[in-house]
Scaffold this active site. Sequence first.
Site, PDB file in Angstrom:
ATOM      1  N   TRP A 181       0.796  -1.226   0.000  1.00  0.00           N
ATOM      2  CA  TRP A 181       0.000   0.000   0.000  1.00  0.00           C
ATOM      3  C   TRP A 181       0.831   1.280   0.000  1.00  0.00           C
ATOM      4  O   TRP A 181       1.765   1.414   0.792  1.00  0.00           O
ATOM      5  CB  TRP A 181      -0.880  -0.011   1.264  1.00  0.00           C
ATOM      6  CG  TRP A 181      -1.679   1.226   1.499  1.00  0.00           C
ATOM      7  CD1 TRP A 181      -1.275   2.347   2.156  1.00  0.00           C
ATOM      8  CD2 TRP A 181      -3.020   1.473   1.081  1.00  0.00           C
ATOM      9  NE1 TRP A 181      -2.293   3.272   2.175  1.00  0.00           N
ATOM     10  CE2 TRP A 181      -3.393   2.760   1.529  1.00  0.00           C
ATOM     11  CE3 TRP A 181      -3.976   0.723   0.378  1.00  0.00           C
ATOM     12  CZ2 TRP A 181      -4.648   3.318   1.296  1.00  0.00           C
ATOM     13  CZ3 TRP A 181      -5.232   1.277   0.161  1.00  0.00           C
ATOM     14  CH2 TRP A 181      -5.551   2.563   0.617  1.00  0.00           C
ATOM     15  N   GLN A 200       3.617   7.556   2.483  1.00  0.00           N
ATOM     16  CA  GLN A 200       2.938   6.709   3.447  1.00  0.00           C
ATOM     17  C   GLN A 200       2.861   5.295   2.872  1.00  0.00           C
ATOM     18  O   GLN A 200       2.382   5.089   1.748  1.00  0.00           O
ATOM     19  CB  GLN A 200       1.520   7.242   3.706  1.00  0.00           C
ATOM     20  CG  GLN A 200       1.511   8.569   4.434  1.00  0.00           C
ATOM     21  CD  GLN A 200       1.729   8.413   5.936  1.00  0.00           C
ATOM     22  OE1 GLN A 200       0.841   8.011   6.668  1.00  0.00           O
ATOM     23  NE2 GLN A 200       2.932   8.728   6.383  1.00  0.00           N
ATOM     24  N   ASN A 208       0.072   5.601   0.251  1.00  0.00           N
ATOM     25  CA  ASN A 208      -0.807   6.767   0.173  1.00  0.00           C
ATOM     26  C   ASN A 208       0.024   8.049   0.136  1.00  0.00           C
ATOM     27  O   ASN A 208       0.906   8.147  -0.727  1.00  0.00           O
ATOM     28  CB  ASN A 208      -1.988   6.735   1.156  1.00  0.00           C
ATOM     29  CG  ASN A 208      -1.681   6.691   2.620  1.00  0.00           C
ATOM     30  OD1 ASN A 208      -1.108   5.741   3.110  1.00  0.00           O
ATOM     31  ND2 ASN A 208      -2.093   7.700   3.357  1.00  0.00           N
ATOM     32  N   ASP A 209      -0.220   9.025   0.977  1.00  0.00           N
ATOM     33  CA  ASP A 209       0.296  10.385   0.769  1.00  0.00           C
ATOM     34  C   ASP A 209       1.799  10.498   0.460  1.00  0.00           C
ATOM     35  O   ASP A 209       2.609   9.853   1.125  1.00  0.00           O
ATOM     36  CB  ASP A 209       0.103  11.228   2.039  1.00  0.00           C
ATOM     37  CG  ASP A 209      -1.245  11.073   2.667  1.00  0.00           C
ATOM     38  OD1 ASP A 209      -2.123  10.423   2.080  1.00  0.00           O
ATOM     39  OD2 ASP A 209      -1.421  11.611   3.778  1.00  0.00           O
TER      40      ASP A 209
END
Length: 547
Positions: free
Chosen positions: A61, A80, A63-64
């Site tokens: 995963w 992230q 993210n940001d």
Amino acid sequence: MRSRKMSSRTNFSGVIWTRREFIAAVSVALASTALNGADLASPLITDRHRPRFHLMPPSAWLNDPNGPLYWMGRYHLFYQYSPVISNTGTKYWAHAVSTDLVHWENLGIALAPTPGGPDKNGCWSGSAAIHNGVPTLVYTGGTWSAESERAEREKGGIPERQLVAVAADPTDPYLRKWIKVPENPVLTAPPPGIKAVGWRDPSLWKEGETWYMVIGSGEVGKGGMALLYSSTDLRKFTYQHPLAIAKVDPKSQDLSRPFTWMWECPEFFFLDGKPVLLVARGNRYLTGTYSEHRFQQEFEGQIDYGLVAYAQKTMEDQKARRIWWAWIHEKRSAKAQVEAGWAGVMSLPRILSFRKDGTLGIEPVPELTNLRREHKRIVNRKLEPNGPLLLKEFTGDCAEIEAEIELGDSCQVGVRVRSTADGSEQTLIGFDRDSQTLFSDTTSSSTDPETANLPAFLGTRGIQSASLSIEGTKLLKLRVYIDASVIETFANGKVSLTDRVYPANAASLGIGLFSKGGTARLRSMTMWRLDPISPDRMTSGREWFQV
Ligand code: DQQ
């Protein structure tokens, strides 16, 4: 349910509720999907939906974007990362370096939660700066688990703490090791008097000898806030006042959903000497005035109009350019994400600049042309509504297209990408004259029910659009990057729109042009095959991501 708690913590700030519901839906049933990256090596290398010239971790995963920094000849970009394919997963800072903003090398985990520490349940988003010659990170620590977070927040508690880490060896151009400072947490609670619904994502800038830092926050009934702190040593921070408070209409906000009042990832900087504030919500930028360390909004614009882009982050590089990134999230079911073994892609880097009319221009960094390989070009063609579906000269899903189209008397014009020969799967990127919008139409992008038919996708699937005025020139200038499931479109130097597509048919590689409701003229169209940035779709280096 974990997914509900996730959405309260990560709080997509109610960009629109469908977005939040979408994220909640795709996170369902992901609680125990920790992955063993090694087992996934082979499927990820051959996964035709996995991009080839975008930065992402070897598996799992992303993210940001966090803490972009230029140091000793290299761009450092953190992001992230979670070993679990879910936004509820415990977050780490992963680290990548590049000499040209295009070719990235993953270095693995830079920051991991400290057991029992103020970031024990996650190293959340933050920023980087050079202080006294030492690369320094400021970030938010999560102290509560996803399971307890919602309940604790509803009682008025705040799980966030602010922390600092420094490069262990500033002479290492790779900055591989980071040390959390003994003063952590450097801030333990939001300022008294602020009934914060959240308090995270610090961002720094310097004025004279003083560091200023904004932290994202918000109050129910007031709106998102960027809280301002000052510091001279990046260890002791003093609260000043809100740098800015969102201009919201309380009537349009839902009081039962407190986290929609939050500004995540605020970022304040000067561009050509003028103040700019970015907030994650809707990829918004605010321009206005800055006086006595208070920002007054005068104009609100949007940097990316795709609902899959979020948590924007920038840096000023050594060439004094303001470089922008965002997290591109998925647009398919949780099941499909888990089966794929990965989720989340870093956007291509873009440059922000002020246009003459005071709006921000947004364009891909010129370094991306380094990826161009063979090209084909056609010029001066009439585009008619009954024209051919596809162009025989062009095909591919690792490509860049540049096209200039005179609108003529057409109602809609643009390019067709990721198309089967019969058009049963196709994605349209174009301009709609009536609404004066650039659009991305993914209505027919995939016949796969995991991307096409779920109710959760109805809000984000279909047609996304961006206001674009070209009535003066009547010339649409498109630049489209196609990287497997990622499509990033730039138009006329003014707008960008990011989207995701997952064609079920491996042969959905066709490229064409379209004109509806009248005749347009293609001035020119060039397509380059782009070079992948790694031979294995960025799947190597999994050993650096073991947590
Ligand atoms: N994601 C981070 C938070 C931030 C949110 C956690 C935005 O710090 O507010 O992964 O996507």
